[in-house]
Design an enzyme around this catalytic site. Structure first.
Site, PDB file in Angstrom:
ATOM      1  N   GLU A   6      27.520  15.141 -57.256  1.00 30.58           N
ATOM      2  CA  GLU A   6      27.348  13.323 -56.856  1.00 30.58           C
ATOM      3  C   GLU A   6      28.951  13.296 -58.519  1.00 30.58           C
ATOM      4  OE1 GLU A   6      24.693  10.672 -59.896  1.00 30.58           O
ATOM      5  OE2 GLU A   6      23.714  12.738 -58.347  1.00 30.58           O
TER       6      GLU A   6
ATOM      7  N   ARG B 140      31.113   5.580 -63.131  1.00 29.79           N
ATOM      8  CA  ARG B 140      30.663   4.949 -63.991  1.00 29.79           C
ATOM      9  C   ARG B 140      31.877   4.960 -64.665  1.00 29.79           C
ATOM     10  NH1 ARG B 140      25.815   8.451 -66.264  1.00 29.79           N
ATOM     11  NH2 ARG B 140      24.292   8.386 -64.825  1.00 29.79           N
TER      12      ARG B 140
ATOM     13  N   LYS C 158      15.034  10.411 -56.460  1.00 29.46           N
ATOM     14  CA  LYS C 158      15.201  11.107 -57.151  1.00 29.46           C
ATOM     15  C   LYS C 158      14.684   9.981 -58.561  1.00 29.46           C
ATOM     16  CE  LYS C 158      19.335   9.559 -60.785  1.00 29.46           C
ATOM     17  NZ  LYS C 158      20.865   9.127 -60.886  1.00 29.46           N
TER      18      LYS C 158
END
Length: 213
Positions: A47, A51, A134
């Site tokens: 993943e 950002r 999640k």
């Protein structure tokens, strides 16, 4: 791709290894050797969080590595969903869920792992067809104890908890019946990436890949 189909795909990814590395890549030059090190250690599902300025390029490069299944994390908008899909991401992870993001996942045929904290959020996503979610930020909202409690009334939902999970804490989560895998950044520490110590990352990945569940 319906939410139910997305969850089927997400579950298959979660079952590939007990840990999904959560990666913040600040230097594009780290992308390829990082992916190679993690895959060599037995962690194929990666993943890459959106950002940093080079995140999409990192996804594009890492997606070419044999054995790597690369997705985008911290996906917040439909535009980011489309950009991640175009870059070669094979799944998306979000800290929460919004109607527009869910629509974008459907339109882009992208398996989405939507984030939830409360039973109400879990139930709302479950009504849409998301049976794999999640749990974020895991440690800050009760950790493994909270997930164990949620398993009682909501055994239909399987989770990938992320947020503050360490190598020491991971086994507590993986022992739960409603946890398919955990997400964690400890397998790719920033100092190891900066130093180019890919052997260390492979060692950490190998230890994580062997965690029981």
């Amino acid at each position: 791709m319906t939410p139910a189909e997305q969850s089927q795909n997400a579950l298959a990814l979660c079952q590939m290894a007990p840990v999904i590395p959560v990666l913040v890549i600040e230097d594009l030059a780290h992308a390829v050797p990082l992916a190679q090190a993690l895959v060599a250690g037995g962690l194929p599902v990666l993943e890459v969080t959106l950002r940093t300025d080079c995140a999409l390029e990192a996804i594009q490069e890492m997606a070419r590595i044999e054995g790597a299944v690369v997705g985008a994390g911290t996906v917040l908008t439909p535009e980011q969903m489309a950009d991640a899909h175009a870059a070669g991401a094979r799944f998306a992870v979000a800290p929460g869920a919004t109607p527009s993001l869910i629509d974008a996942a459907r339109l882009n045929e992208m398996p989405l792992l939507p984030g939830a904290q409360t039973c109400s959020e879990v139930m709302s996503l479950m009504e849409l067809g998301y049976t794999v979610q999640k749990f974020f930020p895991a440690e800050a909202i009760g950790g493994a104890i909270a997930l164990k409690s949620i398993a009682g009334p909501l055994p239909q939902v399987t989770f990938c908890p992320t947020g503050g999970i360490s190598a020491a804490r991971a086994p507590d989560y993986l022992a739960l019946p409603n946890v398919a895998c955990v997400g964690g950044s400890w397998v790719a520490p920033k100092d190891a990436m900066t130093a180019g110590d890919w052997d260390r990352i492979t060692t950490l990945a190998r230890a994580a890949s062997q965690l029981p569940r």
